[in-house]
Design an enzyme around this catalytic site. Sequence first.
Site, short mmCIF file in Angstrom:
data_model
loop_
_atom_site.label_atom_id
_atom_site.label_comp_id
_atom_site.label_asym_id
_atom_site.label_seq_id
_atom_site.Cartn_x
_atom_site.Cartn_y
_atom_site.Cartn_z
N GLU A 179 -37.03 20.01 -9.28
CA GLU A 179 -36.84 20.52 -7.91
C GLU A 179 -35.36 20.84 -7.79
O GLU A 179 -34.51 19.95 -7.73
CB GLU A 179 -37.31 19.46 -6.91
CG GLU A 179 -38.81 19.22 -7.08
CD GLU A 179 -39.39 18.19 -6.14
OE1 GLU A 179 -38.63 17.52 -5.42
OE2 GLU A 179 -40.62 18.07 -6.11
N GLU A 205 -25.67 29.20 -4.33
CA GLU A 205 -25.94 28.13 -3.37
C GLU A 205 -24.61 27.46 -3.00
O GLU A 205 -23.89 26.96 -3.86
CB GLU A 205 -26.88 27.09 -4.00
CG GLU A 205 -27.27 26.00 -3.03
CD GLU A 205 -28.13 24.92 -3.68
OE1 GLU A 205 -27.83 24.51 -4.81
OE2 GLU A 205 -29.10 24.49 -3.03
P1 NAD Z 1 -26.57 17.38 -9.59
O1 NAD Z 1 -27.45 18.21 -10.46
O2 NAD Z 1 -25.11 17.41 -9.84
O3 NAD Z 1 -27.00 15.84 -9.67
C1 NAD Z 1 -28.29 15.39 -9.38
C2 NAD Z 1 -28.54 14.10 -10.12
O4 NAD Z 1 -28.50 14.38 -11.51
C3 NAD Z 1 -27.52 13.00 -9.86
O5 NAD Z 1 -28.17 11.75 -9.82
C4 NAD Z 1 -26.64 13.08 -11.09
O6 NAD Z 1 -26.05 11.84 -11.41
C5 NAD Z 1 -27.63 13.48 -12.15
N1 NAD Z 1 -27.04 14.16 -13.31
C6 NAD Z 1 -25.95 14.94 -13.35
N2 NAD Z 1 -25.73 15.38 -14.62
C7 NAD Z 1 -26.73 14.86 -15.38
C8 NAD Z 1 -27.06 14.95 -16.75
N3 NAD Z 1 -26.31 15.65 -17.61
N4 NAD Z 1 -28.16 14.31 -17.19
C9 NAD Z 1 -28.94 13.61 -16.34
N5 NAD Z 1 -28.67 13.47 -15.04
C10 NAD Z 1 -27.57 14.09 -14.55
O7 NAD Z 1 -26.92 17.80 -8.11
P2 NAD Z 1 -26.25 17.26 -6.76
O8 NAD Z 1 -24.96 17.97 -6.54
O9 NAD Z 1 -26.26 15.79 -6.77
O10 NAD Z 1 -27.31 17.73 -5.66
C11 NAD Z 1 -27.28 18.95 -5.02
C12 NAD Z 1 -28.30 19.89 -5.62
O11 NAD Z 1 -29.60 19.33 -5.51
C13 NAD Z 1 -28.37 21.21 -4.89
O12 NAD Z 1 -28.46 22.25 -5.83
C14 NAD Z 1 -29.66 21.11 -4.08
O13 NAD Z 1 -30.26 22.33 -3.75
C15 NAD Z 1 -30.51 20.32 -5.01
N6 NAD Z 1 -31.62 19.70 -4.29
C16 NAD Z 1 -32.88 20.20 -4.50
C17 NAD Z 1 -33.97 19.66 -3.80
C18 NAD Z 1 -35.36 20.20 -4.00
O14 NAD Z 1 -36.31 19.55 -3.56
N7 NAD Z 1 -35.54 21.35 -4.63
C19 NAD Z 1 -33.75 18.61 -2.90
C20 NAD Z 1 -32.45 18.15 -2.71
C21 NAD Z 1 -31.39 18.70 -3.43
#
Ligand code: NAD
Length: 487
Positions: A253, A383
Site C-alpha cells: 500500500e 507526492e
Molecule cells: P517509508 O517508506 O519511508 O517508511 C515506511 C516504513 O518502512 C517505516 O516503518 C520504515 O521504517 C520502513 N522502511 C524504510 N526503509 C525500509 C527498508 N529498506 N526495508 C524495510 N523497511 C523499511 O514511508 P513513510 O515516509 O514512513 O510514510 C509515508 C508514505 O506512506 C507516503 O508515501 C504515503 O502515501 C504512504 N502511505 C500509504 C498508505 C496506503 O494505504 N496506501 C497509507 C499511509 C501511508
Amino acid sequence: MATVGGVEVPTEHLIGGERVGSSGTFAVHSPIDGSHLADVARGGAAEVDAAMAAARDAFGAWAGLGAEGRGEILDRLAESILERVDDIAVVETHDNGSLIVGNRRNVIPRGAKNVSFFSEWARSRLQHPPIEGRSTIDRVRYEPAGVAALIVPWNAPFMLGTWKVGPALAAGNTVVLKPPEWAPLTLSLLGDLAVDAGVPPGVLNIVHGIGEEAGAALVQHPDVARISFTGSTETGAWIGSVAGRNIVPTSMELGGKSPFVVFADADLEAAARTVSRQFVNAGQVCLAGTRVLVDETVADRFLDLVRAETARLPIGDPRDEATRIGPLITPEHFARVAGFVDRALAAGAEPLMGGEPHPFGDLYYRPTILGNVRQDDEIVQKEVFGPVLTFQTFSTEDEAVALGNGTDYGLAAMVYTKDEAKALRMAEALVAGTVWVNCFFVRELASPFGGARKSGIGREGGTWSFEFYCDVKNVSIRRGSFEGGTP
Ligand code: NAD
C-alpha cells in the site's frame, strides 16, 4: 519505559512474549513542540532473527487453535484496545502530531475494529463453496501461511498496524511487526495489550528500529512467508525486489497523488468542504485528493468556497480538541514539503492560498493551493505528503479523465457530480484502487482496498485480506472414491 502524555509506554522490543532491549536506542521527539518523548530500542538483524525464531516456534500452536480459538483471544485484544482508547489516542497525538479529536473518535476505535472484524470474518465468512467438477469435487481451504512481516508508516501507525495485525493473526499466522521509527509508540503499547489479552508468547513480536536496519533485515529474512508493507513507493520498490528474489507474496500500500474532480453540476458547497478536509493532519494522508480538478465554468466560485471552508479549520496544537490542522512530523519532512512548494513557486506556480510556513510553530505549514501548474510539473507529479494541493481546470469530461489519470499513481479518486451516469463513466475511466463519489475516506472493512499502478500491489479488506495472508489450497477429490459414497 517512557511516560508520554501521562501514559506509560514500553520502549523495548517484544520478542517471544518478553520485553527485550538492544545495545543502542533511537530518540523520538514530538512534532508538537520538539520535546523528547522516548529513547526506543534500536533493533537490527540479531533482534529480527530472535523475533522470527519466536514467531516460527509459536506458529503451529496458534494455527492449531483454529479460527474459533484465536477469535476468543483476538476479541479480548479488541476489547482491551477499546478500554484504552484515550491513552492510545494521547500517545499517538504526541508521537506523530495527529489530531486528538480524530484519534479519540475514529482512528483508535477503528484499530479495535480492525482486530474484531477480521477475527469474526475468519470464524464465519471464510468459506468457499465446493467447486463441482465432472469427476471431482474441489474443496478450497484457507490455510495460515507462516510468519508475516508487517511494516507500517508514521502517519497513522496504530490504525495501519492493526489493519495488518488483525487479519494476519485471525488467519492463523504469527507476526513480526516493525513500527515506524518516527512514531513507534502506540504499536509498542499494542504489544502490552496483546500480552494482557492472552495472545500467546511469540504470536505477535515487535521489533523497533530504523527502516534500513531492522526493516531491511526483516524483509530479507529467509523464513518470512508474507510481507505486508504500507509506506512510500520508493521503499516499496526495494522491498518488492527482495521479495521477488525470495518468492514471497507481498501486499503493497504505497503513495498517492489522487485527483479530486468537481463538475459544474456538483453540490459545490459539499465538494468545497471535502476539499478543505484534505488539509486535516496537515495533509499527511496517503488517500488525500491533492490534485483538485474543477470545471472551468465554476472554478473561481469553487476556489472562493474552498478558501472559506479552509479558513474555518483551526491550525494549532493537535492536543486541542478544536484543532483541525496540526504540525508536520519532523524537521526533515517539513523541509521536504517546503522545498516542493518553493520549487513550484520558482517555476511559476501561483499561490492561490498559503504557500509558506505558518507562525504557530516550527513544523506548521499553511494550507496551500497552487494554481498555474502544468501536468508534467514536479508539484503535479510527485507526492508531497503535506497540506499542499494543486488546482487545475478542465472543460470536458475527457479532459478531466486525462488530467486525473496523468500521473504514475492510482490510489484513489474523488468525483463530485449530481449526474449518476457521469459519475459511473468517471468511476470506470479513472485508474484508482478506490473511487469515492460525492464522499471521501469512507472505508468499509469488507471492501477491497489498495492501489493501482505505483500506488500498490494487491488488495486487502474482507476476503481479500485472507487471500493474501493465507495459502489457498485446493483439495480435489475424485467422486465415488471413498467407501460409503460420493464426497
Ligand atoms: P517509508 O517508506 O519511508 O517508511 C515506511 C516504513 O518502512 C517505516 O516503518 C520504515 O521504517 C520502513 N522502511 C524504510 N526503509 C525500509 C527498508 N529498506 N526495508 C524495510 N523497511 C523499511 O514511508 P513513510 O515516509 O514512513 O510514510 C509515508 C508514505 O506512506 C507516503 O508515501 C504515503 O502515501 C504512504 N502511505 C500509504 C498508505 C496506503 O494505504 N496506501 C497509507 C499511509 C501511508
